[in-house]
Design a protein around this motif. Structure first.
Motif, short mmCIF file in Angstrom:
data_model
loop_
_atom_site.label_atom_id
_atom_site.label_comp_id
_atom_site.label_asym_id
_atom_site.label_seq_id
_atom_site.Cartn_x
_atom_site.Cartn_y
_atom_site.Cartn_z
N ALA A 81 -45.57 -21.68 -1.27
CA ALA A 81 -46.52 -21.11 -0.32
C ALA A 81 -45.91 -19.86 0.30
O ALA A 81 -44.88 -19.94 0.98
CB ALA A 81 -46.88 -22.12 0.77
N LEU A 82 -46.53 -18.72 0.05
CA LEU A 82 -46.02 -17.44 0.53
C LEU A 82 -47.03 -16.81 1.49
O LEU A 82 -48.21 -17.14 1.49
CB LEU A 82 -45.79 -16.50 -0.65
CG LEU A 82 -45.04 -17.03 -1.86
CD1 LEU A 82 -44.89 -15.93 -2.92
CD2 LEU A 82 -43.69 -17.60 -1.48
N ALA A 114 -48.09 -19.41 7.54
CA ALA A 114 -47.00 -20.11 8.22
C ALA A 114 -47.54 -21.14 9.19
O ALA A 114 -46.91 -22.18 9.42
CB ALA A 114 -46.11 -19.11 8.96
N GLY A 115 -48.70 -20.85 9.79
CA GLY A 115 -49.28 -21.78 10.74
C GLY A 115 -49.02 -21.42 12.19
O GLY A 115 -49.01 -22.30 13.06
N VAL A 116 -48.82 -20.14 12.46
CA VAL A 116 -48.65 -19.70 13.85
C VAL A 116 -49.86 -20.14 14.67
O VAL A 116 -51.01 -20.00 14.23
CB VAL A 116 -48.48 -18.17 13.90
CG1 VAL A 116 -48.62 -17.65 15.32
CG2 VAL A 116 -47.12 -17.77 13.33
N LEU A 168 -41.84 -25.21 -1.67
CA LEU A 168 -41.23 -24.03 -1.06
C LEU A 168 -42.18 -23.48 -0.01
O LEU A 168 -43.24 -22.95 -0.34
CB LEU A 168 -40.93 -22.96 -2.10
CG LEU A 168 -40.50 -21.59 -1.55
CD1 LEU A 168 -39.14 -21.69 -0.86
CD2 LEU A 168 -40.47 -20.55 -2.66
N ALA A 169 -41.82 -23.60 1.27
CA ALA A 169 -42.59 -23.03 2.36
C ALA A 169 -41.86 -21.77 2.81
O ALA A 169 -40.88 -21.84 3.53
CB ALA A 169 -42.72 -24.02 3.51
N LEU A 194 -49.17 -21.81 -6.64
CA LEU A 194 -48.66 -20.84 -5.66
C LEU A 194 -49.83 -20.34 -4.83
O LEU A 194 -50.86 -19.95 -5.39
CB LEU A 194 -47.95 -19.68 -6.35
CG LEU A 194 -47.26 -18.64 -5.47
CD1 LEU A 194 -46.03 -18.07 -6.18
CD2 LEU A 194 -48.19 -17.51 -5.06
N THR A 195 -49.68 -20.38 -3.51
CA THR A 195 -50.70 -19.83 -2.63
C THR A 195 -50.13 -18.65 -1.85
O THR A 195 -48.92 -18.59 -1.59
CB THR A 195 -51.24 -20.88 -1.63
OG1 THR A 195 -50.17 -21.40 -0.83
CG2 THR A 195 -51.92 -22.02 -2.37
#
Length: 271
Positions: free
Chosen positions: A36-37, A43-45, A78-79, A105-106
């Motif tokens: 996840a890129l 990121a989830g801010v 992978l975050a 992959l996102t």
């Protein structure tokens, strides 16, 4: 009689081919290897439950990548998404971490290339002028039309090289603002123009993603009626957050789980 060197080389070709078999593809029912890129939206801010190890990237356990990974039993998750990331940050700092065996992959990126955070500050905070807002949105529009297409294309080329077997899903952005309501966040005209710029960005991302053979996850429909100024209990986007201004105008946990996650899940379905 001496054998001609060319004939000898040709004779060796079958042996070389047999000695180097192609790598086997992962079984269809194998758990996905997921990367996840992207930027703060990936990121989830503002979604809370931040991973302390992520530092200023502010990666959240409530972000759509973490939710998708849990739902699908992803292995080797992978975050890498990070608050403030641009296309250049993804290319230089995140993509090198992606393994060639990645199967999903996102990617959510593009808003920071346009200066969306600055545009929100200049248009949606109190005491900002019409002239300042207009100038900022004009500059964002210029970057979108003149600079971002090439940046996205180059990034997507690199994504395919880094993850040749992956199902790639590129997401867009929601309308941050509800229009047609009485609200202290900007004027209705400013909110309309801000949303129109988001539409233009999303359509650019869609075109570039599909041109590279990637799926596009459009989240605008899911977020419809849930932007800032939608009213208490209906907003999936934060307003102005004090004192943590960096959390302003980002998806809430509901925005991640009810807005982003379903769109990404649908787009990661069968090829």
């Amino acid at each position: 009689m001496q054998r001609h060197p060319l004939l000898a080389a040709l004779a060796a070709v079958p042996l070389l081919l047999c000695a180097a078999p192609a790598a086997a593809a992962a079984p269809a029912d194998a758990p996905p290897r997921y990367a996840a890129l992207g930027d703060s939206y990936a990121a989830g801010v503002a979604a809370g439950a931040y991973d302390p190890a992520a530092g200023d990237c502010h990666r959240s356990a409530n972000a759509y990548p973490a939710l998708w990974a849990a739902d699908h039993g992803a292995t080797g998750f992978l975050a890498a998404a990070c608050n403030g990331a641009t296309t250049a940050d993804v290319r230089g700092g995140q993509l090198p971490k992606v393994g060639a065996d990645t199967t999903v992959l996102t990617l959510t990126v593009g808003g920071n290339d346009l200066g969306f955070a600055g545009a929100a500050a200049d248009c949606l905070q109190p005491l900002t002028t019409e002239a300042r807002c207009a100038a900022t949105l004009d500059e964002s529009g210029h970057r979108l039309r003149e600079e971002l297409p090439g940046r996205l294309s180059a990034l997507y080329d690199d994504v395919r090289t880094a993850a040749p077997r992956a199902r790639v899903v590129v997401t867009g952005y929601p309308h941050l603002l509800r229009t047609g309501t009485t609200c202290l966040i900007g004027t209705d005209a400013r909110r309309q123009r801000f949303n129109a710029l988001t539409d233009e960005l999303d359509e650019l991302i869609r075109r570039e993603a599909e041109a590279h053979g990637f799926a596009f996850a459009d989240v605008r429909t899911a977020f419809e009626g849930h932007g800032v100024c939608a009213g208490a209990g209906r907003e999936w986007i934060t307003g102005i957050v004090l004192p943590r201004l960096w959390e302003s105008f980002h998806p809430t946990p509901e925005g991640q789980s009810l807005g982003y996650l379903p769109a990404v899940t649908a787009a990661t379905g069968p090829r």
